[in-house]
Design an enzyme around this catalytic site. Structure first.
Site, PDB file in Angstrom:
ATOM      1  N   ASP A   1       0.827  -1.204   0.000  1.00 41.80           N
ATOM      2  CA  ASP A   1       0.000   0.000   0.000  1.00 41.80           C
ATOM      3  C   ASP A   1       0.866   1.260   0.000  1.00 41.80           C
ATOM      4  O   ASP A   1       1.721   1.450   0.862  1.00 41.80           O
ATOM      5  CB  ASP A   1      -0.901  -0.007   1.231  1.00 41.80           C
ATOM      6  CG  ASP A   1      -1.888   1.148   1.215  1.00 41.80           C
ATOM      7  OD1 ASP A   1      -1.549   2.206   1.768  1.00 41.80           O
ATOM      8  OD2 ASP A   1      -2.967   0.985   0.627  1.00 41.80           O
ATOM      9  N   ARG A   2       0.639   2.120  -0.962  1.00 40.48           N
ATOM     10  CA  ARG A   2       1.462   3.314  -1.126  1.00 40.48           C
ATOM     11  C   ARG A   2       1.185   4.339  -0.039  1.00 40.48           C
ATOM     12  O   ARG A   2       2.096   4.985   0.476  1.00 40.48           O
ATOM     13  CB  ARG A   2       1.207   3.946  -2.505  1.00 40.48           C
ATOM     14  CG  ARG A   2       1.854   3.223  -3.681  1.00 40.48           C
ATOM     15  CD  ARG A   2       1.300   1.849  -3.961  1.00 40.48           C
ATOM     16  NE  ARG A   2      -0.136   1.872  -4.263  1.00 40.48           N
ATOM     17  CZ  ARG A   2      -0.929   0.794  -4.224  1.00 40.48           C
ATOM     18  NH1 ARG A   2      -0.457  -0.389  -3.867  1.00 40.48           N
ATOM     19  NH2 ARG A   2      -2.215   0.890  -4.519  1.00 40.48           N
ATOM     20  N   THR A   3      -0.081   4.504   0.334  1.00 42.18           N
ATOM     21  CA  THR A   3      -0.410   5.466   1.381  1.00 42.18           C
ATOM     22  C   THR A   3       0.184   5.040   2.715  1.00 42.18           C
ATOM     23  O   THR A   3       0.728   5.870   3.458  1.00 42.18           O
ATOM     24  CB  THR A   3      -1.940   5.629   1.490  1.00 42.18           C
ATOM     25  OG1 THR A   3      -2.409   6.294   0.308  1.00 42.18           O
ATOM     26  CG2 THR A   3      -2.323   6.458   2.695  1.00 42.18           C
TER      27      THR A   3
ATOM     28  N   CYS B   1      -1.675   4.950 -11.254  1.00 37.82           N
ATOM     29  CA  CYS B   1      -1.858   5.101  -9.808  1.00 37.82           C
ATOM     30  C   CYS B   1      -1.210   6.415  -9.420  1.00 37.82           C
ATOM     31  O   CYS B   1       0.009   6.581  -9.587  1.00 37.82           O
ATOM     32  CB  CYS B   1      -1.215   3.950  -9.037  1.00 37.82           C
ATOM     33  SG  CYS B   1      -1.223   4.180  -7.232  1.00 37.82           S
ATOM     34  N   ASN B   2      -1.996   7.352  -8.934  1.00 38.85           N
ATOM     35  CA  ASN B   2      -1.461   8.669  -8.580  1.00 38.85           C
ATOM     36  C   ASN B   2      -0.447   8.581  -7.450  1.00 38.85           C
ATOM     37  O   ASN B   2       0.655   9.133  -7.530  1.00 38.85           O
ATOM     38  CB  ASN B   2      -2.605   9.600  -8.179  1.00 38.85           C
ATOM     39  CG  ASN B   2      -3.492   9.995  -9.342  1.00 38.85           C
ATOM     40  OD1 ASN B   2      -3.285  10.996  -9.994  1.00 38.85           O
ATOM     41  ND2 ASN B   2      -4.513   9.183  -9.607  1.00 38.85           N
ATOM     42  N   THR B   3      -0.793   7.866  -6.371  1.00 37.34           N
ATOM     43  CA  THR B   3       0.066   7.830  -5.191  1.00 37.34           C
ATOM     44  C   THR B   3       1.405   7.181  -5.501  1.00 37.34           C
ATOM     45  O   THR B   3       2.440   7.581  -4.946  1.00 37.34           O
ATOM     46  CB  THR B   3      -0.631   7.085  -4.040  1.00 37.34           C
ATOM     47  OG1 THR B   3      -1.970   7.556  -3.911  1.00 37.34           O
ATOM     48  CG2 THR B   3       0.099   7.310  -2.723  1.00 37.34           C
ATOM     49  N   ALA B   4       1.428   6.197  -6.396  1.00 34.39           N
ATOM     50  CA  ALA B   4       2.677   5.522  -6.745  1.00 34.39           C
ATOM     51  C   ALA B   4       3.704   6.473  -7.340  1.00 34.39           C
ATOM     52  O   ALA B   4       4.919   6.193  -7.297  1.00 34.39           O
ATOM     53  CB  ALA B   4       2.396   4.382  -7.727  1.00 34.39           C
TER      54      ALA B   4
ATOM     55  N   THR C   1      -5.939  10.139  -2.441  1.00 34.69           N
ATOM     56  CA  THR C   1      -5.636   9.422  -1.204  1.00 34.69           C
ATOM     57  C   THR C   1      -4.926  10.359  -0.232  1.00 34.69           C
ATOM     58  O   THR C   1      -4.332  11.375  -0.623  1.00 34.69           O
ATOM     59  CB  THR C   1      -4.727   8.216  -1.460  1.00 34.69           C
ATOM     60  OG1 THR C   1      -3.434   8.688  -1.886  1.00 34.69           O
ATOM     61  CG2 THR C   1      -5.314   7.284  -2.503  1.00 34.69           C
TER      62      THR C   1
ATOM     63  N   LYS D   1     -12.161  -0.288  -4.433  1.00 31.81           N
ATOM     64  CA  LYS D   1     -11.162  -1.363  -4.442  1.00 31.81           C
ATOM     65  C   LYS D   1     -11.800  -2.705  -4.066  1.00 31.81           C
ATOM     66  O   LYS D   1     -11.346  -3.765  -4.527  1.00 31.81           O
ATOM     67  CB  LYS D   1     -10.022  -1.031  -3.480  1.00 31.81           C
ATOM     68  CG  LYS D   1      -9.073   0.045  -4.007  1.00 31.81           C
ATOM     69  CD  LYS D   1      -7.931   0.284  -3.045  1.00 31.81           C
ATOM     70  CE  LYS D   1      -6.947   1.323  -3.593  1.00 31.81           C
ATOM     71  NZ  LYS D   1      -6.205   0.836  -4.764  1.00 31.81           N
TER      72      LYS D   1
ATOM     73  N   CYS E   1      -7.242   9.984  -7.653  1.00 29.59           N
ATOM     74  CA  CYS E   1      -6.945   8.589  -7.324  1.00 29.59           C
ATOM     75  C   CYS E   1      -7.645   7.779  -8.399  1.00 29.59           C
ATOM     76  O   CYS E   1      -8.793   8.095  -8.760  1.00 29.59           O
ATOM     77  CB  CYS E   1      -7.442   8.217  -5.931  1.00 29.59           C
ATOM     78  SG  CYS E   1      -7.374   6.430  -5.584  1.00 29.59           S
TER      79      CYS E   1
END
Length: 254
Positions: A68-70, A103-106, A147, A186, A217
């Site tokens: 999980d990136r967050t 994936c934005n957070t990645a 996120t 998800k 996201c």
């Protein structure tokens, strides 16, 4: 003779990328799988094509085991970089000439990945901000739905400010609703409750002065698909698909 990943780009006599075809697109996905599928569908629709052969050669690596990136950004969770790096190396070995990460957070972890792999990445966040500046030149205040990890990384905040735009972010309670909506997508639950969780936060951003919204996201465009607002909603997944098509361009001359 066994075919390896490295052979895939030219298997069965297929031409290499310089022989009248475009670069192979690599998709580093799985974050989550539904978002990756949504991106590929949008990539297909964004490609000007009349027959199968007009579409882009695409290799999708969908790895839902990427940590999980967050959690990695906020609470000392497992660093996803080794998984991202392994996937990017696999795409390179398979012949990808350009890589997209839906994936934005990645994107907080991509600088070291791109430096190692040496294949160009189409940067979803930068392309989204450029899209806003180009398509909505009068907009100054941009509401950001994303996120909590993306918020903490300030990826959008920094990109928006570089281009003279002001980010507007949810308050804590609204951000909790956004995260709950993302979690439902998800889990495969896209219903009225999911839409309300995200839309209620979006409306608070509009009330706070946001002149456009970014569904930042890759689960959020699916949550908001049937929801209308009084301001434009930017879908970074769609922007990324269009940017990939533009980056790959027309087939190379034979």
């Amino acid at each position: 003779m066994e075919t390896t990943l490295r052979d895939l780009g030219t298997v069965a006599g297929a031409p290499a990328s310089g022989d009248g075809v475009r670069e192979i697109v690599g998709v580093l996905g799985g974050m989550g799988p539904a978002a990756t599928a949504d991106f590929f569908a949008k990539l297909v629709r964004a490609t000007p094509a009349r027959v199968d052969q007009d579409h882009l050669r695409t290799i999708i690596w969908s790895d839902p085991t990427i940590p999980d990136r967050t959690a990695a950004l906020l609470s000392g969770g497992t660093d996803p970089t080794p998984w991202l790096l392994a996937g990017a190396r696999m795409l390179r070995a398979a012949g990808a000439g350009v890589i997209a990460v839906p994936c934005n957070t990645a994107h907080a972890f991509l600088p070291s990945v791109q430096a190692d792999v040496g294949v160009p990445f189409v940067h979803m966040i930068e392309e989204t901000v450029l899209h806003i500046r180009s398509r909505l030149p009068r907009v100054r205040r941009v509401g950001l739905l994303s996120t909590t990890g993306t918020q903490a990384s300030a990826l959008y905040d920094e990109a928006l400010r570089r281009h003279g735009l002001e980010p507007v972010v949810p308050q804590a309670a609204a951000q909790s609703r956004v995260m709950a909506g993302i979690a439902r997508v998800k889990a495969g639950v896209v219903d009225e409750r999911t839409a309300w969780l995200v839309a209620s936060a979006a409306l608070e951003l509009i009330d706070a002065g946001a002149e456009t919204l970014v569904a930042g996201c890759t689960e959020l465009p699916m949550a908001l698909e049937a929801t209308e607002f009084d301001v434009p909603v930017i879908d970074p997944t769609q922007v990324l698909a269009e940017a990939v098509v533009a980056a790959v361009g027309r087939p190379h001359a034979a």
